[in-house]
Design a protein around this motif. Structure first.
Motif, short mmCIF file in Angstrom:
data_model
loop_
_atom_site.label_atom_id
_atom_site.label_comp_id
_atom_site.label_asym_id
_atom_site.label_seq_id
_atom_site.Cartn_x
_atom_site.Cartn_y
_atom_site.Cartn_z
N THR A 148 -2.31 4.33 -8.55
CA THR A 148 -3.66 4.48 -8.00
C THR A 148 -4.61 3.40 -8.50
O THR A 148 -5.78 3.41 -8.19
N ASP A 149 -4.09 2.45 -9.26
CA ASP A 149 -4.90 1.35 -9.80
C ASP A 149 -4.77 0.13 -8.90
O ASP A 149 -4.46 -0.97 -9.34
N ASP A 150 -4.99 0.31 -7.63
CA ASP A 150 -4.77 -0.75 -6.63
C ASP A 150 -6.08 -1.42 -6.24
O ASP A 150 -6.45 -1.47 -5.09
N HIS A 151 -6.78 -1.98 -7.19
CA HIS A 151 -8.06 -2.61 -6.93
C HIS A 151 -7.90 -4.08 -6.53
O HIS A 151 -6.80 -4.64 -6.59
N GLU A 152 -9.01 -4.69 -6.14
CA GLU A 152 -8.98 -6.06 -5.63
C GLU A 152 -8.41 -7.08 -6.61
O GLU A 152 -7.84 -8.08 -6.22
N LYS A 153 -8.55 -6.84 -7.90
CA LYS A 153 -8.06 -7.79 -8.89
C LYS A 153 -6.53 -7.74 -9.03
O LYS A 153 -5.96 -8.53 -9.77
N ASN A 154 -5.88 -6.82 -8.34
CA ASN A 154 -4.42 -6.75 -8.36
C ASN A 154 -3.81 -7.43 -7.14
O ASN A 154 -2.63 -7.27 -6.86
N HIS A 155 -4.61 -8.17 -6.41
CA HIS A 155 -4.15 -8.88 -5.23
C HIS A 155 -4.65 -10.32 -5.33
O HIS A 155 -5.77 -10.56 -5.78
N MET A 183 0.83 -1.18 0.00
CA MET A 183 0.00 0.00 0.00
C MET A 183 0.88 1.25 0.00
O MET A 183 0.62 2.19 -0.76
N VAL A 184 1.90 1.27 0.82
CA VAL A 184 2.81 2.41 0.88
C VAL A 184 3.56 2.56 -0.44
O VAL A 184 3.72 3.67 -0.95
N PHE A 185 3.99 1.46 -1.01
CA PHE A 185 4.66 1.51 -2.31
C PHE A 185 3.72 2.11 -3.35
O PHE A 185 4.12 2.97 -4.13
N TYR A 196 1.93 -7.69 -8.40
CA TYR A 196 1.88 -7.60 -9.85
C TYR A 196 1.01 -6.42 -10.25
O TYR A 196 0.22 -5.92 -9.45
N ASP A 197 1.17 -5.97 -11.48
CA ASP A 197 0.44 -4.82 -12.02
C ASP A 197 0.62 -3.59 -11.12
O ASP A 197 -0.34 -2.87 -10.83
N VAL A 198 1.84 -3.39 -10.67
CA VAL A 198 2.16 -2.24 -9.83
C VAL A 198 2.99 -1.27 -10.68
O VAL A 198 4.20 -1.44 -10.82
N VAL A 199 2.31 -0.31 -11.26
CA VAL A 199 2.97 0.66 -12.14
C VAL A 199 2.44 2.06 -11.84
O VAL A 199 1.31 2.22 -11.39
#
Length: 132
Positions: free
Chosen positions: A10-17, A1-3, A33-36
């Motif tokens: 800001t695209d940190d939705h449930e499908k990225n976990h 979350m901090v990263f 994954y999908d952390v850009v």
């Protein structure tokens, strides 16, 4: 979350976990994954961060560290480590072949006044040995 906060992801939705079932039948959190970087400077995450809802700030993330099973001192130390890693983002991206034009665009957000100030607060405090 901090990263995510410090990298303007800001695209940190449930499908990225995700969870991965281990051989012992228990579940582990998958690798990230999908952390850009979003390159939008929205100041809001998709997921709730703390008492300030989805406000994209370290202060908001620290507002409910207990909900994550963390003590504040431990959370601050983790933030310091993450901030130190994020501080080297340009060199890392260069090593991956990202060109100057893209680096300059990303820097407008990742090194913009809001995110850089949050990052520097923790890096400076670590260097000076101060606690938050």
């Amino acid at each position: 979350m901090v990263f995510n906060i410090l990298m303007d992801n800001t695209d940190d939705h449930e499908k990225n976990h995700a969870f991965v079932r281990a051989a012992d039948g228990f579940y582990d959190l998958s690798l990230a994954y999908d952390v850009v970087p979003s390159v939008q400077g929205l100041g809001q995450q998709q997921l709730r961060v703390g008492k300030g809802e989805a406000e994209s700030s370290i202060d908001n993330a620290l507002s409910q560290v207990e909900a994550f099973g963390l003590k504040k001192d431990s959370a601050v130390e983790t933030i310091r480590r993450v901030a130190g890693v994020v501080d080297g983002w340009q060199a890392f991206f260069q090593r991956q072949g990202v060109g100057k034009k893209d680096l300059d665009l990303l820097a407008q957000y990742i090194d913009g006044p809001n995110l850089k100030a949050q990052r520097d607060e923790f890096i400076d405090r670590k260097t000076r040995g101060l606690s938050r």
